[in-house]
Design a protein around this motif. Structure first.
Motif, PDB file in Angstrom:
ATOM      1  N   GLU A 179     -20.793 -14.503 -15.975  1.00  0.00           N
ATOM      2  CA  GLU A 179     -21.073 -13.581 -15.714  1.00  0.00           C
ATOM      3  C   GLU A 179     -20.604 -12.637 -14.869  1.00  0.00           C
ATOM      4  O   GLU A 179     -19.846 -12.178 -14.533  1.00  0.00           O
ATOM      5  N   ALA A 180     -21.229 -13.205 -13.616  1.00  0.00           N
ATOM      6  CA  ALA A 180     -20.508 -12.734 -11.770  1.00  0.00           C
ATOM      7  C   ALA A 180     -18.664 -12.840 -12.215  1.00  0.00           C
ATOM      8  O   ALA A 180     -18.983 -12.818 -10.784  1.00  0.00           O
ATOM      9  N   GLY A 181     -17.986 -13.648 -12.585  1.00  0.00           N
ATOM     10  CA  GLY A 181     -16.654 -13.998 -13.256  1.00  0.00           C
ATOM     11  C   GLY A 181     -16.851 -14.912 -11.277  1.00  0.00           C
ATOM     12  O   GLY A 181     -15.555 -14.665 -10.652  1.00  0.00           O
ATOM     13  N   MET A 182     -17.805 -15.800 -11.276  1.00  0.00           N
ATOM     14  CA  MET A 182     -18.087 -16.968 -10.633  1.00  0.00           C
ATOM     15  C   MET A 182     -17.476 -18.456 -11.100  1.00  0.00           C
ATOM     16  O   MET A 182     -18.470 -19.255 -10.584  1.00  0.00           O
ATOM     17  N   GLU A 183     -16.906 -18.859 -12.029  1.00  0.00           N
ATOM     18  CA  GLU A 183     -16.711 -20.138 -12.990  1.00  0.00           C
ATOM     19  C   GLU A 183     -16.070 -21.119 -11.890  1.00  0.00           C
ATOM     20  O   GLU A 183     -16.253 -21.983 -11.485  1.00  0.00           O
ATOM     21  N   ARG A 184     -15.452 -20.572 -10.502  1.00  0.00           N
ATOM     22  CA  ARG A 184     -14.631 -21.873  -9.912  1.00  0.00           C
ATOM     23  C   ARG A 184     -16.015 -21.792  -8.802  1.00  0.00           C
ATOM     24  O   ARG A 184     -15.457 -23.183  -7.855  1.00  0.00           O
ATOM     25  N   PHE A 185     -17.101 -20.936  -9.111  1.00  0.00           N
ATOM     26  CA  PHE A 185     -18.549 -22.016  -8.163  1.00  0.00           C
ATOM     27  C   PHE A 185     -19.034 -23.344  -8.615  1.00  0.00           C
ATOM     28  O   PHE A 185     -19.872 -22.900  -8.135  1.00  0.00           O
ATOM     29  N   ILE A 186     -19.006 -23.513 -10.293  1.00  0.00           N
ATOM     30  CA  ILE A 186     -19.171 -24.168 -10.963  1.00  0.00           C
ATOM     31  C   ILE A 186     -18.381 -25.779 -10.970  1.00  0.00           C
ATOM     32  O   ILE A 186     -17.257 -25.493 -12.202  1.00  0.00           O
ATOM     33  N   ASP A 187     -19.140 -26.703 -10.957  1.00  0.00           N
ATOM     34  CA  ASP A 187     -18.872 -28.168 -11.354  1.00  0.00           C
ATOM     35  C   ASP A 187     -19.668 -28.663 -12.815  1.00  0.00           C
ATOM     36  O   ASP A 187     -20.245 -29.278 -12.562  1.00  0.00           O
ATOM     37  N   PHE A 188     -18.410 -28.373 -13.454  1.00  0.00           N
ATOM     38  CA  PHE A 188     -19.145 -28.951 -15.310  1.00  0.00           C
ATOM     39  C   PHE A 188     -18.788 -30.069 -15.048  1.00  0.00           C
ATOM     40  O   PHE A 188     -19.672 -30.643 -16.610  1.00  0.00           O
ATOM     41  N   GLY A 189     -18.310 -30.580 -14.404  1.00  0.00           N
ATOM     42  CA  GLY A 189     -18.216 -32.696 -14.302  1.00  0.00           C
ATOM     43  C   GLY A 189     -19.175 -32.587 -13.921  1.00  0.00           C
ATOM     44  O   GLY A 189     -19.629 -33.940 -14.048  1.00  0.00           O
ATOM     45  N   LYS A 190     -20.248 -32.294 -13.827  1.00  0.00           N
ATOM     46  CA  LYS A 190     -20.985 -33.323 -13.046  1.00  0.00           C
ATOM     47  C   LYS A 190     -23.132 -32.661 -13.786  1.00  0.00           C
ATOM     48  O   LYS A 190     -22.849 -31.282 -14.293  1.00  0.00           O
ATOM     49  N   GLU A 191     -23.997 -33.367 -13.103  1.00  0.00           N
ATOM     50  CA  GLU A 191     -24.752 -32.662 -14.002  1.00  0.00           C
ATOM     51  C   GLU A 191     -26.039 -31.274 -12.853  1.00  0.00           C
ATOM     52  O   GLU A 191     -25.500 -32.310 -11.565  1.00  0.00           O
ATOM     53  N   PHE A 192     -26.685 -30.449 -13.324  1.00  0.00           N
ATOM     54  CA  PHE A 192     -27.161 -29.855 -12.398  1.00  0.00           C
ATOM     55  C   PHE A 192     -28.218 -28.976 -13.181  1.00  0.00           C
ATOM     56  O   PHE A 192     -28.169 -28.198 -13.920  1.00  0.00           O
ATOM     57  N   ILE A 193     -29.479 -28.023 -12.397  1.00  0.00           N
ATOM     58  CA  ILE A 193     -29.848 -27.408 -13.146  1.00  0.00           C
ATOM     59  C   ILE A 193     -29.442 -26.088 -13.445  1.00  0.00           C
ATOM     60  O   ILE A 193     -28.774 -25.626 -12.814  1.00  0.00           O
ATOM     61  N   GLY A 194     -29.276 -25.869 -14.708  1.00  0.00           N
ATOM     62  CA  GLY A 194     -29.045 -24.832 -15.611  1.00  0.00           C
ATOM     63  C   GLY A 194     -27.555 -24.620 -16.592  1.00  0.00           C
ATOM     64  O   GLY A 194     -27.235 -24.152 -16.998  1.00  0.00           O
ATOM     65  N   LYS A 195     -27.368 -26.292 -16.141  1.00  0.00           N
ATOM     66  CA  LYS A 195     -25.719 -26.447 -16.471  1.00  0.00           C
ATOM     67  C   LYS A 195     -25.700 -26.574 -18.237  1.00  0.00           C
ATOM     68  O   LYS A 195     -24.951 -25.664 -18.242  1.00  0.00           O
ATOM     69  N   ALA A 196     -26.494 -26.702 -18.986  1.00  0.00           N
ATOM     70  CA  ALA A 196     -26.329 -26.588 -20.457  1.00  0.00           C
ATOM     71  C   ALA A 196     -26.475 -24.874 -21.073  1.00  0.00           C
ATOM     72  O   ALA A 196     -24.824 -24.478 -22.330  1.00  0.00           O
TER      73      ALA A 196
END
Ligand code: FAD
Length: 806
Positions: free
Chosen positions: A690-707
């Motif tokens: 929502e903050a338009g920050m998808e480029r700062f997410i690595d969906f290829g790994k696990e992290f808190i809040g990923k799901a």
């Protein structure tokens, strides 16, 4: 007294009981509230009971609004009768700045959802025939607020909580609190001990004493406040309706009807002081008044008589004088205390009757669900650090009390309690004309005044605007230098450091020593909790940076995410390093004059860091990163040595036209680059998507809040951050302005500034996702002025990032 409970709340005033009721409504009923006397026997019993909606903060408005909506319903909900007086309110306006503020608050009323109007002197007389309108430009009229008997609402919420299964233990004093090895809390009382998962300090005037048992610093002062009530007056007996509560900056007082007489409560603008000489009240102090000081109040009472002559026509029937808890910024403390988990603060309220219901609702959400539906940053106790000691607290709390009806312009701060935390450059920067603001105790330059004239605070642009334009120009065209030592700084090290950070950060960690990434810590539900810059110093050593105000908040985030036995050390090194930001097209030449390091692109790329010697100072951490979007370096210098580096850079920069810049320029520059700010655009109300920050997410790994973040991406955002160019007059967006599409309210701004290089006033706003597309035409109402706005491509400055990589 039961021996175990999920939650123990210490204190049965309106704050503690408001929380108890809302925890029970949320389904947590294994809760016991412990009160040393009777319910409401602290400050709550003698409060005047006003519940205003007028407030300059959107989040506080939401808290107040909820109270004015709940209280009239409480009798129906709980069966306990309530004396709610829906008489409305009139906040009087005398000056142009107050008018601008009122218009800003009017925008907030639209966002919060209550009806308000700005009315002129004639209308004021019609609404309140006994008010003199001398010196008034207007008034802010609210229709759905009023006043209530504090004991009624507290007892009603207590009844409601009991009916849901929560417990209340009266006439039992809590005598100590300690943390057990199990992580639970043991609450010692006169009637035995209770072990609980969560403990809440809601001890009103005693909250600092209760906090001290566990080493918590609770910055409150108990200030003496009075109101007086006259004998009944014929005019008011005959009046068929109740007059609205008046809040008058001239007499610095509230004036309303009470029992057909007039009730007046002044907030003395000088001479206010603590009760009991600054000591805590005695434990057996209960439902008592503090000795009144009527003579001292006379100047304000006389001014109140000028405003409402009727007040002077009857004898005073009663004088109520008691303690009000005030915090340094006038906002109550509600949220986790710093340090070990599950110690909560819920105290320090100076308008606790108005706030008790809403404050309880949102803290209950936080405790039960891990976060509240509103942004709780303003209430978070961790906004104060150990620097907020006794002297600071007393001085600022008194200042806050004395300015209860003063209109603070944006950026205006208390002049007292200053100079607590200074970088080693403070004197140099002061000599250069720095206009300092206090942030988390630090003195941090906002802008530099060439002629030494201090800031003229205003809702519009003022004397800072020209100098800030020059500061921005220096950074964009030549080179600028900024002291940003206020960064919160941590070192995370140990064999497990990499794995741990990888698990808690949404972005991919740097893969090589010297790599830098911007990343976020999310809640389990995918909302943004913290923003940090991570630099890898070694495979098992990382240097983390975050916002100054987040120093304790983020330390907690880091510590609380650590698993049991995880081989990781977390150290707060904030005070060890000063930070100089050198930025602008000439930054390489200027820095090159003071270091032998190869600053060329192949050797020192954007988003990398190395350690080296600068101006003869060893151990400087150079990070090629900044928040202003230019070629540049952050120099993290051992704090004591910073003056040497500063002087060398200023000398080397002189032929290049170097200029010092402050946070006002930084805000303008970051807006041009569309960089989001933690606490403004990045809050627990939104996801990274929502903050338009998808480029700062690595969906290829696990992290808190990923799901949850994936769900936000897949289901589509509920709201989306739009980047706007706004056709303002002389007033830029500040945040919390309403955004319209045609007649429909579609969003809210989160911040803004004039971008000097792009020649546009810019703003961020959360809007309906359909409307976040570039080219969309919107309207932002800036202090009453509807301004045309257009969503534009991000960012306005250097979209190809060529300048950063230069
Ligand atoms: C003259 C006056 C007028 C006011 N007018 C207004 C108004 O118009 N509107 C408004 O919103 N606010 C008003 N206020 C402010 C309001 O009264 C306070 O903000 C509010 O009552 C604070 O509530 P609380 O629950 O935090 O504290 P309290 O009501 O003081 O409750 C704290 C409770 O904790 C208990 N406690 C403390 N330590 C222990 C312990 N160790 N063990 C067990 N129990 C403990 C105390 O006995 C007390 O009952 C006024 C205040 C004053 C003095």
């Amino acid at each position: 007294m039961k021996s175990h409970a999920r939650v123990v709340i210490v204190g049965g005033g309106v704050m503690g009981v408001g929380l108890l009721y809302h925890l029970a409504l949320e389904g947590w009923t294994d809760v016991v509230l412990i009160e040393k006397g009777e319910l409401t026997s602290g400050s709550t019993w003698h409060a005047a009971g006003q519940c205003p909606q007028f407030n300059g903060s959107l989040n506080i408005s939401k808290v107040h609004l909820y109270g004015t909506q709940l209280y009239p319903q409480l009798a129906k909900l709980t069966g306990h009768s309530i004396s709610w007086h829906p008489c409305g309110g009139l906040r009087l306006i005398r000056t142009e700045e107050e008018m601008r503020w009122a218009r800003h608050v009017h925008g907030i009323s639209r966002l919060a959802g209550y009806e308000a109007h700005i009315v002129g002197p004639q209308e004021i007389r019609r609404i309140h025939p006994y008010l003199e309108t001398f010196g008034l430009k207007a008034a802010f009229l609210t229709l759905t607020d009023g006043h209530v008997a504090p004991a009624d609402v507290t007892h009603a919420m207590a009844t409601g909580a009991r009916a849901l299964g929560a417990g209340i233990c009266r006439r039992t004093r809590v005598t100590g609190i300690r943390r057990l090895d199990s992580g639970e809390w043991e609450v010692a009382t006169e009637a035995g001990n209770v072990v609980c998962e969560h403990v809440v300090n809601s001890a009103g005037s005693y909250c600092d004493v209760v906090g001290s048992w566990t080493g918590h610093n609770v910055p409150i002062s108990n200030l003496l406040h009075h109101y007086v009530i006259t004998e009944p007056l014929k005019e008011l007996i005959e009046l068929e309706r109740e007059l609205p509560v008046v809040r008058d900056p001239y007499s610095s007082a509230y004036l309303r009807e009470e029992g057909n007489g007039v009730l007046v409560g002044p907030y003395e603008t000088e001479g206010a002081h603590e009760c009991w000489g600054g000591a805590p009240p005695a434990w057996n102090f209960e439902s008592e008044l503090v000795a009144p000081e009527l003579d001292r109040l006379m100047p304000w009472l006389e001014m109140a008589t000028e405003r409402m002559p009727l007040f002077g026509q009857a004898g005073i029937k009663s004088v109520i004088s008691g303690a009000i808890t005030h915090t340094p910024d006038g906002v109550y403390l509600s949220g986790p205390a710093p340090g070990p988990r599950n110690y909560w603060m819920h105290c320090g309220a100076s308008i606790g009757v108005a706030q008790g219901a809403g404050a309880g609702k949102y803290l209950a959400q936080w405790m039960v669900h891990g976060q509240a539906e509103i942004n709780m940053r303003e209430f978070d106790p961790r906004r104060f650090g150990p620097w907020a000691g006794r002297d600071y607290t007393t001085a600022t709390a008194i200042e806050d009390y004395q300015h209860m009806y003063y209109c603070y312009c944006p950026g205006e701060q208390h002049p007292v309690g200053r100079g607590l935390r200074k970088s080693s450059l403070y004197e140099d920067l002061a000599r250069a004309g720095a206009q300092f603001a206090q942030v988390f105790g630090w003195e941090r330059p906002r802008w530099y005044s060439a002629d030494g004239e201090a800031e003229r605070y205003s809702w519009a642009r003022s004397n800072w605007f020209g100098p800030v334009r020059e500061e921005c120009r220096a950074v964009r065209e030549r080179v600028g230098l900024m002291d940003l030592s206020t960064f919160a700084k941590y070192e995370v090290s140990g064999a497990g450091a990499g794995r741990y950070l990888d698990r808690i950060c949404a972005n991919r960690l740097p893969q090589k020593d010297g790599g830098i990434v911007l990343t976020h810590l999310l809640t389990a539900d995918g909302f943004i909790e913290s923003e940090i810059t991570v630099t890898r110093l070694a495979p098992d050593r990382y240097y983390l940076l975050s916002a100054a105000v987040a120093q304790l908040h983020d330390l907690d985030q880091l510590r609380n995410r650590l698993g049991p036995g995880e081989p990781v050390r977390i150290a707060d090194v904030t005070d060890d390093y000063g930070v100089l930001v050198l930025a602008g097209p000439r930054a390489r030449e200027v820095l090159g004059a003071s270091t032998a390091l190869d600053l060329g692109n192949p050797a020192f790329r954007w988003l990398t860091a190395r350690e080296g010697t600068v101006a003869g100072v060893e151990g400087v951490r150079l990070l090629r990163v900044n928040y202003v979007g230019e070629l540049g370096w952050e120099l993290h210098v051992p704090m004591a040595q910073m003056p040497r580096v500063y002087r060398a850079l200023m000398a080397a920069g002189e032929p290049h036209g170097i200029r010092l810049f402050g946070t006002y320029a930084m805000n303008s520059l970051r807006m041009e680059k569309a960089y989001r700010a933690w606490g403004g655009e990045l809050t627990t109300e939104v996801t990274l998507v929502e903050a338009g920050m998808e480029r700062f997410i690595d969906f290829g790994k696990e992290f808190i809040g990923k799901a949850a973040t994936e769900r936000s991406r897949d289901q589509g955002p509920r709201t989306l951050l739009a980047y706007l160019e706004v056709a303002v007059g002389e007033e830029d967006c500040l945040g919390n302005e309403p955004v319209y599409c045609g007649e429909a309210l579609v969003g809210v701004t989160t911040g803004g500034a004039f971008g000097f290089a792009v020649g546009k006033s810019l703003a961020f706003a959360y809007v309906d996702p359909k409307l976040a597309r570039p080219g969309t035409a919107l309207t932002v109402v800036v202090r009453g002025e509807p301004c045309r706005a257009r969503v534009i491509e991000q960012p306005a400055w250097d979209p190809a990032k060529q300048r950063l990589r230069a």
